[in-house]
Design an enzyme around this catalytic site. Structure first.
Site, PDB file in Angstrom:
ATOM      1  N   ASP A   1       0.894  -1.158   0.000  1.00 54.64           N
ATOM      2  CA  ASP A   1       0.000   0.000   0.000  1.00 54.64           C
ATOM      3  C   ASP A   1       0.931   1.206   0.000  1.00 54.64           C
ATOM      4  OD1 ASP A   1      -1.471   2.236   0.773  1.00 54.64           O
ATOM      5  OD2 ASP A   1      -2.936   1.009   1.824  1.00 54.64           O
ATOM      6  N   HIS A   2       1.017   1.891  -1.131  1.00 53.22           N
ATOM      7  CA  HIS A   2       2.077   2.904  -1.231  1.00 53.22           C
ATOM      8  C   HIS A   2       1.904   4.037  -0.218  1.00 53.22           C
ATOM      9  CE1 HIS A   2      -0.794   5.081  -3.816  1.00 53.22           C
ATOM     10  NE2 HIS A   2      -0.032   6.145  -3.680  1.00 53.22           N
TER      11      HIS A   2
ATOM     12  N   HIS B   1      -5.891   2.656   1.567  1.00 54.89           N
ATOM     13  CA  HIS B   1      -5.165   3.832   2.071  1.00 54.89           C
ATOM     14  C   HIS B   1      -5.851   4.467   3.292  1.00 54.89           C
ATOM     15  CE1 HIS B   1      -3.320   3.136  -1.712  1.00 54.89           C
ATOM     16  NE2 HIS B   1      -4.109   3.889  -2.448  1.00 54.89           N
TER      17      HIS B   1
HETATM   18  C1  BG6 Z   1      -4.104   4.732  -6.028  1.00 51.81           C
HETATM   19  C2  BG6 Z   1      -5.471   4.775  -6.642  1.00 51.81           C
HETATM   20  O1  BG6 Z   1      -4.009   3.666  -5.135  1.00 51.81           O
HETATM   21  O2  BG6 Z   1      -3.847   5.945  -5.339  1.00 51.81           O
HETATM   22  C3  BG6 Z   1      -5.603   5.967  -7.558  1.00 51.81           C
HETATM   23  O3  BG6 Z   1      -5.719   3.590  -7.375  1.00 51.81           O
HETATM   24  C4  BG6 Z   1      -5.196   7.241  -6.853  1.00 51.81           C
HETATM   25  O4  BG6 Z   1      -6.927   6.075  -8.065  1.00 51.81           O
HETATM   26  C5  BG6 Z   1      -3.850   7.086  -6.168  1.00 51.81           C
HETATM   27  O5  BG6 Z   1      -5.129   8.268  -7.825  1.00 51.81           O
HETATM   28  C6  BG6 Z   1      -3.553   8.306  -5.297  1.00 51.81           C
HETATM   29  O6  BG6 Z   1      -2.246   8.206  -4.795  1.00 51.81           O
HETATM   30  P1  BG6 Z   1      -1.417   9.487  -4.415  1.00 51.81           P
HETATM   31  O7  BG6 Z   1      -0.138   8.967  -3.865  1.00 51.81           O
HETATM   32  O8  BG6 Z   1      -1.251  10.281  -5.672  1.00 51.81           O
HETATM   33  O9  BG6 Z   1      -2.226  10.247  -3.408  1.00 51.81           O
END
Ligand code: BG6
Length: 482
Positions: free
Chosen positions: A178-179, A241
């Protein structure tokens, strides 16, 4: 840093994620010496690329994300990449892949260590996992698998996928990525909570009134309409997230900072997660869909989206826990596409305390995750030349130079996979709790759809549907970030 011997196989080696995130992150780890002489990466995808072509792509990916690159280092790094054209449904292709991995293992003395990275469309995760098992792709050293989100589409499909993966991998070797857990300010939640008496002592349901998590995006679904139709904001952003952020905010204090203690504390919280009733979903959840503007499509006009789609591009809701420091408090969340600006933030709203000045505002603690990285606390003090109270922010932040040094989430998390640290990955038992909650909301919405109710349409580049404030439990509550 140690040089870790490993053969990494990326399923989805020609894809966007590999290009934008994985190759640049691997290059940074190479530059730091974590992977150096004894590693090779096999990129797989259906296209008939050559090794050389993949290496060119890898170099381009690094150039696109770095201002300065040492070309000798980059050439040395790219030489470790190999391409294997691969159809994930074709059993024989796994045999070829296995042989290539074995050859490279010998050539690079990789000691039988393997990392499998699922970086392609989620519908293939199960098939790949199954064939890794039945074609015996795991080797004699460590075998780890990294799985991108979404991990399933509901609890039942997640369970099925988990079964397929655990046929070859132990839970400790499964890295559900989960980034958001690699983001600087999310990694800052526990240190902030645990090291500041000022914050630690008020982190409870006597002092906090509510918590608000906002993940707002300015972009729409862009070219991902096909995927998004199967997901929606609830599955795309909340199931992973938002729930991870909330878990870090609401979990009891871990005994220490080991991965085990942190996951144990998370689990204690999640076992007490309250599943909302249909009536509560009706009252405390709002789903929306963005409309078009003069120059942009509405969601229903986006490519690969149904004209009468019920998929939500915005959701606001509430979650509560029975245990932990924030037990019984409303934790509100919202996320949406095509909102006013990109803003990921957490607002902790403290209870009001009656005082001699009649000051109505209490303090808020805000954590800005993106695009800035900052924590601030609103503080009340006296006005200079008149009576009354003014509010100022006490702030802790990273300078713009420091922000530039913050590694990308993928770099951090890949590093963790190499060094076998699963602290910032999602365990199966956590995921199960998240899905139970999501399934319940999805079922309630399904019933609403059958009764002809639709997501509320909202104007693009504002703060979402008009009725977004209906989710609050009391009329004295409102979004801190408006
Ligand atoms: C991803 C989603 O996990 O997270 C995307 O699939 C979303 O839809 C993205 O745009 C948002 O990530 P960040 O790091 O740009 O807030």
């Amino acid at each position: 840093m140690n040089n870790i011997p490993v053969i990494m196989i990326i399923f989805g080696g020609s894809g966007d994620l590999a290009h934008r995130k994985l190759y640049p992150a691997l290059f940074n780890l190479f530059e730091q010496g974590l992977i150096h002489d004894n590693f090779a990466v096999i990129g797989t995808a259906r296209r008939p690329w050559s090794h050389e072509y993949l290496r060119d792509q890898v170099s381009d990916a690094v150039h696109e994300t770095h201002n300065e690159v040492d070309e000798n280092d980059l050439a040395a790094f790219a030489s470790h990449f190999y391409y294997q054209s691969h159809d994930v449904t074709n059993v024989e292709h796994y045999e070829t892949l296995k042989n290539l991995a074995q050859d490279l293992d010998d050539r690079y003395s990789a000691q039988g260590n393997r990392i499998f990275y699922m970086a392609m469309a989620p519908k293939f995760f199960g098939t790949i996992a199954e064939h890794i098992n039945d074609q015996h792709l795991t080797s004699s050293g460590f075998n780890r698998i990294v799985v991108e989100k979404p991990f399933g589409r509901d609890l039942a499909t997640a369970e099925e996928l988990n079964k397929q993966i655990t046929a070859s991998f132990a839970e400790d070797d499964i890295f559900r990525i989960d980034h958001y857990l690699g983001k600087e300010m999310i990694q800052n939640i526990l240190p902030m909570r645990l090291t500041n008496p000022l914050i630690k002592n008020i982190w409870n349901n006597h002092n906090i009134k509510n918590v608000q998590v906002t993940l707002a995006e300015q972009l729409g679904v862009e070219a991902r309409g096909g995927y998004y139709e199967t997901a929606g904001a609830l599955r795309d952003m909340v199931q992973n997230h938002i729930f991870q952020i909330i878990t870090l905010l609401a979990m009891p204090e871990p005994k220490d900072l080991t991965s085990q203690s942190i996951h144990k504390a998370k689990q204690e919280l999640l076992d007490s997660m309250v599943i909302p009733t249909e009536d509560e979903i009706e009252r405390h959840f709002v789903r929306g869909q963005y409309l078009g503007s003069d120059v942009t499509f509405g969601y229903r006009q986006e490519p690969n989206v149904a004209e009468d789609s019920h998929t939500e591009t915005y959701v606001a809701g509430e979650v509560k826990f029975k245990k932990g420091p924030l037990a019984d408090l409303p934790i509100y969340f919202r996320t949406g596409k095509e909102m006013r600006e990109k803003k990921n933030r957490i607002d902790i709203v403290l209870k009001h305390m009656s005082n001699q000045y009649g000051m109505a505002h209490s303090n808020n603690i805000s954590i800005i995750i993106d695009p800035q990285m900052q924590i601030f606390i609103t503080i009340n003090g006296k006005k200079i030349n008149e009576s009354g109270i003014r509010r100022e922010n006490l702030s802790y932040g990273l300078s713009s130079d420091e922000q530039k040094q913050v590694p990308d989430g993928y770099e951090r998390l890949l590093h963790d996979v190499f060094v076998n640290d699963s602290t910032n990955f999602t365990h199966w038992s956590e995921l199960k709790n998240y899905w139970k909650f999501i399934d319940h909301v999805e079922e309630a919405w399904q019933k609403e759809n059958e009764q002809g109710q639709e997501p509320e349409q909202y104007l693009p580049y504002r703060m979402g549907p008009k009725s977004a404030a209906k989710i609050f439990e009391s009329p004295t509550e409102r979004w801190i970030y408006e």
